[in-house]
Design a protein around this motif. Structure first.
Motif, PDB file in Angstrom:
ATOM      1  N   GLN A 191      18.247  32.754   1.208  1.00 38.95           N
ATOM      2  CA  GLN A 191      17.045  33.512   1.566  1.00 38.95           C
ATOM      3  C   GLN A 191      15.782  32.754   1.174  1.00 38.95           C
ATOM      4  OE1 GLN A 191      16.025  38.033   1.527  1.00 38.95           O
ATOM      5  NE2 GLN A 191      15.856  37.335  -0.576  1.00 38.95           N
ATOM      6  N   HIS A 192      15.790  32.148  -0.014  1.00 40.74           N
ATOM      7  CA  HIS A 192      14.637  31.338  -0.419  1.00 40.74           C
ATOM      8  C   HIS A 192      14.407  30.206   0.575  1.00 40.74           C
ATOM      9  CE1 HIS A 192      12.942  32.769  -4.169  1.00 40.74           C
ATOM     10  NE2 HIS A 192      14.149  33.090  -4.574  1.00 40.74           N
ATOM     11  N   PHE A 193      15.494  29.601   1.009  1.00 38.30           N
ATOM     12  CA  PHE A 193      15.391  28.509   1.984  1.00 38.30           C
ATOM     13  C   PHE A 193      14.786  29.009   3.287  1.00 38.30           C
ATOM     14  CE2 PHE A 193      17.393  26.332   5.599  1.00 38.30           C
ATOM     15  CZ  PHE A 193      16.916  25.044   5.397  1.00 38.30           C
ATOM     16  N   LEU A 194      15.273  30.161   3.769  1.00 40.19           N
ATOM     17  CA  LEU A 194      14.762  30.695   5.025  1.00 40.19           C
ATOM     18  C   LEU A 194      13.319  31.159   4.882  1.00 40.19           C
ATOM     19  CD1 LEU A 194      17.859  32.702   6.289  1.00 40.19           C
ATOM     20  CD2 LEU A 194      17.008  30.516   7.131  1.00 40.19           C
ATOM     21  N   THR A 195      12.958  31.682   3.697  1.00 39.55           N
ATOM     22  CA  THR A 195      11.584  32.103   3.476  1.00 39.55           C
ATOM     23  C   THR A 195      10.635  30.915   3.563  1.00 39.55           C
ATOM     24  OG1 THR A 195      12.365  33.866   2.016  1.00 39.55           O
ATOM     25  CG2 THR A 195      10.039  33.284   1.875  1.00 39.55           C
ATOM     26  N   ALA A 196      11.067  29.785   3.001  1.00 34.59           N
ATOM     27  CA  ALA A 196      10.227  28.585   3.030  1.00 34.59           C
ATOM     28  C   ALA A 196      10.387  27.793   4.313  1.00 34.59           C
ATOM     29  CB  ALA A 196      10.574  27.689   1.840  1.00 34.59           C
ATOM     30  N   LEU A 197      11.344  28.195   5.161  1.00 36.91           N
ATOM     31  CA  LEU A 197      11.647  27.402   6.356  1.00 36.91           C
ATOM     32  C   LEU A 197      10.428  27.249   7.250  1.00 36.91           C
ATOM     33  CD1 LEU A 197      13.964  26.013   7.929  1.00 36.91           C
ATOM     34  CD2 LEU A 197      14.309  28.179   9.127  1.00 36.91           C
ATOM     35  N   GLN A 246       9.155  24.370  -4.431  1.00 36.74           N
ATOM     36  CA  GLN A 246       8.228  23.297  -4.067  1.00 36.74           C
ATOM     37  C   GLN A 246       8.449  22.923  -2.608  1.00 36.74           C
ATOM     38  OE1 GLN A 246       5.980  21.883  -6.762  1.00 36.74           O
ATOM     39  NE2 GLN A 246       6.691  23.939  -7.245  1.00 36.74           N
ATOM     40  N   GLY A 247       7.367  22.740  -1.896  1.00 34.04           N
ATOM     41  CA  GLY A 247       7.486  22.391  -0.486  1.00 34.04           C
ATOM     42  C   GLY A 247       6.226  21.718   0.016  1.00 34.04           C
ATOM     43  N   GLY A 248       6.218  21.374   1.286  1.00 33.08           N
ATOM     44  CA  GLY A 248       5.063  20.728   1.881  1.00 33.08           C
ATOM     45  C   GLY A 248       3.815  21.573   1.726  1.00 33.08           C
ATOM     46  N   THR A 249       2.692  20.909   1.465  1.00 36.57           N
ATOM     47  CA  THR A 249       1.461  21.638   1.171  1.00 36.57           C
ATOM     48  C   THR A 249       0.515  21.639   2.366  1.00 36.57           C
ATOM     49  OG1 THR A 249      -0.549  21.583  -0.161  1.00 36.57           O
ATOM     50  CG2 THR A 249       0.645  19.524   0.039  1.00 36.57           C
ATOM     51  N   PHE A 250       0.010  22.805   2.705  1.00 35.84           N
ATOM     52  CA  PHE A 250      -0.997  22.922   3.755  1.00 35.84           C
ATOM     53  C   PHE A 250      -2.339  22.389   3.285  1.00 35.84           C
ATOM     54  CE2 PHE A 250       2.169  26.009   5.061  1.00 35.84           C
ATOM     55  CZ  PHE A 250       2.240  25.797   6.425  1.00 35.84           C
ATOM     56  N   ALA A 251      -2.501  22.243   1.951  1.00 42.19           N
ATOM     57  CA  ALA A 251      -3.751  21.700   1.426  1.00 42.19           C
ATOM     58  C   ALA A 251      -3.969  20.264   1.866  1.00 42.19           C
ATOM     59  CB  ALA A 251      -3.758  21.783  -0.103  1.00 42.19           C
ATOM     60  N   PHE A 252      -2.882  19.537   2.168  1.00 43.39           N
ATOM     61  CA  PHE A 252      -3.003  18.154   2.617  1.00 43.39           C
ATOM     62  C   PHE A 252      -3.187  18.047   4.127  1.00 43.39           C
ATOM     63  CE2 PHE A 252      -0.733  15.697  -1.033  1.00 43.39           C
ATOM     64  CZ  PHE A 252      -1.564  16.328  -1.950  1.00 43.39           C
ATOM     65  N   ASN A 301       3.239  14.008   3.911  1.00 37.53           N
ATOM     66  CA  ASN A 301       2.629  15.143   3.233  1.00 37.53           C
ATOM     67  C   ASN A 301       2.948  15.046   1.747  1.00 37.53           C
ATOM     68  OD1 ASN A 301       2.696  18.492   2.706  1.00 37.53           O
ATOM     69  ND2 ASN A 301       1.139  17.748   4.106  1.00 37.53           N
ATOM     70  N   GLY A 302       2.441  15.978   0.958  1.00 39.82           N
ATOM     71  CA  GLY A 302       2.803  16.070  -0.445  1.00 39.82           C
ATOM     72  C   GLY A 302       3.629  17.314  -0.679  1.00 39.82           C
ATOM     73  N   THR A 303       3.747  17.742  -1.916  1.00 34.69           N
ATOM     74  CA  THR A 303       4.444  18.988  -2.242  1.00 34.69           C
ATOM     75  C   THR A 303       3.566  19.818  -3.155  1.00 34.69           C
ATOM     76  OG1 THR A 303       5.563  17.988  -4.146  1.00 34.69           O
ATOM     77  CG2 THR A 303       6.743  17.973  -2.047  1.00 34.69           C
ATOM     78  N   THR A 304       3.775  21.110  -3.118  1.00 34.34           N
ATOM     79  CA  THR A 304       3.033  22.031  -3.970  1.00 34.34           C
ATOM     80  C   THR A 304       3.890  23.250  -4.211  1.00 34.34           C
ATOM     81  OG1 THR A 304       0.886  23.142  -4.250  1.00 34.34           O
ATOM     82  CG2 THR A 304       1.943  23.326  -2.100  1.00 34.34           C
ATOM     83  N   SER A 305       3.412  24.148  -5.050  1.00 35.36           N
ATOM     84  CA  SER A 305       4.155  25.369  -5.356  1.00 35.36           C
ATOM     85  C   SER A 305       4.043  26.340  -4.196  1.00 35.36           C
ATOM     86  CB  SER A 305       3.625  26.017  -6.635  1.00 35.36           C
ATOM     87  OG  SER A 305       3.853  25.183  -7.740  1.00 35.36           O
ATOM     88  N   TYR A 306       5.185  26.873  -3.758  1.00 39.07           N
ATOM     89  CA  TYR A 306       5.214  27.852  -2.689  1.00 39.07           C
ATOM     90  C   TYR A 306       5.174  29.252  -3.294  1.00 39.07           C
ATOM     91  CZ  TYR A 306       6.040  25.197   1.578  1.00 39.07           C
ATOM     92  OH  TYR A 306       5.892  24.388   2.675  1.00 39.07           O
ATOM     93  N   SER A 307       4.099  29.936  -3.064  1.00 41.14           N
ATOM     94  CA  SER A 307       3.989  31.328  -3.496  1.00 41.14           C
ATOM     95  C   SER A 307       3.017  31.992  -2.535  1.00 41.14           C
ATOM     96  CB  SER A 307       3.494  31.422  -4.937  1.00 41.14           C
ATOM     97  OG  SER A 307       3.471  32.754  -5.383  1.00 41.14           O
ATOM     98  N   GLU A 308       3.023  33.316  -2.491  1.00 36.76           N
ATOM     99  CA  GLU A 308       2.173  34.010  -1.533  1.00 36.76           C
ATOM    100  C   GLU A 308       0.707  33.835  -1.922  1.00 36.76           C
ATOM    101  OE1 GLU A 308       5.221  35.026   0.835  1.00 36.76           O
ATOM    102  OE2 GLU A 308       3.098  35.368   1.198  1.00 36.76           O
ATOM    103  N   ASN A 309      -0.111  33.365  -0.994  1.00 32.64           N
ATOM    104  CA  ASN A 309      -1.527  33.203  -1.282  1.00 32.64           C
ATOM    105  C   ASN A 309      -2.200  34.536  -1.569  1.00 32.64           C
ATOM    106  OD1 ASN A 309      -1.538  30.444  -0.996  1.00 32.64           O
ATOM    107  ND2 ASN A 309      -2.020  30.484   1.166  1.00 32.64           N
ATOM    108  N   VAL A 310      -1.685  35.587  -0.957  1.00 36.63           N
ATOM    109  CA  VAL A 310      -2.242  36.907  -1.222  1.00 36.63           C
ATOM    110  C   VAL A 310      -2.031  37.277  -2.683  1.00 36.63           C
ATOM    111  CG1 VAL A 310      -2.061  39.357  -0.656  1.00 36.63           C
ATOM    112  CG2 VAL A 310      -1.922  37.648   1.143  1.00 36.63           C
ATOM    113  N   GLY A 311      -0.841  36.931  -3.214  1.00 34.82           N
ATOM    114  CA  GLY A 311      -0.585  37.187  -4.628  1.00 34.82           C
ATOM    115  C   GLY A 311      -1.505  36.384  -5.509  1.00 34.82           C
ATOM    116  N   ALA A 312      -1.785  35.138  -5.121  1.00 36.92           N
ATOM    117  CA  ALA A 312      -2.699  34.318  -5.909  1.00 36.92           C
ATOM    118  C   ALA A 312      -4.099  34.901  -5.911  1.00 36.92           C
ATOM    119  CB  ALA A 312      -2.722  32.897  -5.370  1.00 36.92           C
TER     120      ALA A 312
END
Length: 555
Positions: free
Chosen positions: A62-68, A120-126, A390-401
């Motif tokens: 599920q974590h994999f599919l969430t980050a997919l 950790q996954g690809g970052t949209f910040a980059f 790309n780079g990597t960053t922490s995957y978490s909900e931006n709304v939560g942040a």
């Protein structure tokens, strides 16, 4: 030695009332003198719990599919700038590479970094600075690469066209990642936390995702019916049906085969939603309900559209560093990615606090934040070396942040002005610069490129203005949210649970004696935390003798 060292034992998945759970006895109780946070009481598993191995498999899927979506989106968004929009096979190579590196970086982060359950996954910040760099005249794709009939994906000419662009991204990411590692492991990020408050973090992480709504809308627009169905199912399972227990077959040592209640929708909302949507697409494909013409609306919702890639791509492929050639470096690319690194670090700090709050853990102390940012820099270095683009960053909900803004008084006209002005400029300035690139002319080509990349990166513009205005416009520490922000950080240094959650693995620095010099490292759990927690795990001095004043204190 009478110290009782707690261990994470395998929880009993069966509660007394026949409901699958892991920590029934933990709910509502105190631990180390602290009440558990309200959010943690709704968790199926706490931060220190270990789910049964069979659930771990499905939770991992599920974590994999969430980050997919995020992991796949990064290479697909970069594909046009890399001249790869008509080469799905190479796109699949980039996707497999970013999957591989994300797995390595996740292991590094959960074992040696912040030690919170953050993927950790690809970052949209980059993506912003990367696309800005690739839009420069030097890297604009040749016209013939835009025409599918003229592209020969196996020709050396085409291969060199896209590889020289990704090598440029590789070099920029690798150099910028060294800056992130320096900021993290040197403790500089902890120092900057005195000046970086919620009014800097909120516009930065908001502008990470806002410019990508066009891409999200385009992807969902492939078939709005399927997209809406998937969203509806995930919302239904995660919000409306989360408290419904479903009977499932269970095998136990005492009761053998029997049924027990399990909160299936709460634990697997994304997995269920995506599986049902894919099955729906599969049925519509085999019944030819979806169009078979490639130009027709809804064609890409078919499950057989990428069949040629599956037949051409190797079943097993092992990515390796430098697979696209030797990375190259340019000043504009490095400065642009450094802007992305700064935005990524600010976003990750918000993610750390949001994740800790959601899983019922204490707020992360400074040494854990330093270590987490440093490990993220190491992850970006690996991502650049492997050639993800790309780079990597922490995957978490931006709304939560964005929940960290609860520390800020949003009734204050000062705070509303800073937040609103930063968001507005973060959207308006990049839009104007993209439409008028000829207006930015200093006479120095490299400087022009650096300025253009920075000003077309919305999160840099918004974050910089938020930082500048928040630190120059008069306002009290309480009004700015820094008082509560700093108080949370100081309190997190003084709890036993914080040491248990954020300490280094395998008892490093606690159960095993270490050099006293290590305690001065910014990313090492300090002696103060051990003293406050009254841990007598290593009561011997460097000579191996037990000091007379050392006493055994039960934990």
């Amino acid at each position: 030695m009478n110290s009782a060292i707690p261990t994470c034992e395998h929880p009993n998945p069966l509660r007394g009332d026949g409901v699958l759970s892991s920590h029934e006895g933990d709910k509502g109780r105190k631990k180390d003198g602290q009440l558990k946070s309200p959010s943690s009481s709704h968790l199926a598993y706490g931060i220190l719990d270990i789910p049964p191995w069979y659930l771990c498999i499905f939770l991992g899927i599920q974590h994999f599919l969430t980050a997919l979506g995020g992991l796949v989106a990064v290479p697909l968004i970069l594909a046009k700038g890399l001249c790869l929009q008509h080469d799905p096979l190479t796109q699949s190579y980039l996707i497999s590479t970013i999957f591989f590196v994300s797995g390595i970086c996740t292991l590094l982060q959960v074992f040696l970094g912040i030690r919170l359950p953050i993927l950790q996954g690809g970052t949209f910040a980059f993506l912003g600075p990367s696309l800005a760099m690739l839009s420069l005249p030097t890297w604009t794709c040749p016209t013939w690469t835009l025409n599918a009939s003229q592209v020969n994906t196996s020709s050396p000419e085409f291969t060199e066209e896209w590889q020289k662009r990704i090598r440029e991204l590789q070099g920029a990411v690798m150099v910028a990642s060294c800056v992130q590692m320096l900021v993290g492991f040197s403790g500089l990020i902890g120092f900057l936390m005195r000046f970086i408050g919620p009014l800097t973090i909120a516009p930065t992480i908001s502008l990470v995702a806002l410019p990508l709504f066009d891409s999200a809308g385009d992807d969902a627009g492939i078939h709005w019916g399927i997209a809406a169905t998937t969203i509806f199912l995930i919302v239904l399972f995660s919000q409306y049906l989360k408290n419904i227990a479903v009977p499932v077959p269970v095998y136990g040592r005492e009761k053998k085969c029997h049924t027990s209640k399990f909160y299936l929708f709460q634990v697997f909302p994304v997995l269920l939603g995506l599986c049902i949507s894919w099955l729906l697409c599969f049925v519509l494909t085999i019944t030819e309900a979806l169009p078979s013409a490639p130009t027709a609306y809804g064609y890409l919702a078919r499950t057989d559209t990428k069949g040629n890639v599956l037949s051409q791509a190797p079943w097993f492929r092992f990515p390796y560093p430098g697979q696209w050639g030797l990375p190259t470096v340019s000043l504009a690319g490095v400065f642009g990615i450094i802007a992305g690194v700064i935005s990524s670090m600010v976003e990750s700090i918000g993610d750390y606090y949001a994740c800790a709050r959601l899983v019922g853990a204490p707020p992360p102390p400074k040494h854990a934040i330093n270590r987490g940012i440093g490990i993220e820099g190491l992850g970006c270095l690996l991502a650049g070396a492997w050639g993800t683009g790309n780079g990597t960053t922490s995957y978490s909900e931006n709304v939560g942040a964005l929940g960290i803004t609860r520390y800020v008084d949003l009734n204050s006209s000062r705070n509303l002005f800073i937040f609103g002005f930063s968001i507005f400029c973060g959207l308006a300035i990049p839009n104007w610069v993209n439409k008028n690139p000829e207006r930015l002319h200093t006479g120095i080509l490299q400087l022009d490129q650096v300025i253009q990349v920075l000003l077309t990166t919305g999160m840099f513009v918004g974050g910089f203005l938020g930082f500048l205005l928040d630190n120059t416009i008069p306002g009290s520490l309480q009004e700015r949210g820094l008082l509560a922000w700093n108080q949370v950080q100081e309190e997190s240094e003084e709890t036993t649970k914080a040491l248990e959650v954020y300490g280094l693995p395998w008892g490093i620095g606690t159960r095993f004696c270490t050099s006293s010099c290590a305690q001065y490292l910014p990313f090492w759990p300090g002696e103060g935390a051990v003293g406050v927690s009254q841990l007598s795990l290593c009561p011997w001095d460097s000579s191996g003798e037990r000091p007379p004043s050392a006493t055994d204190t039960p934990m």
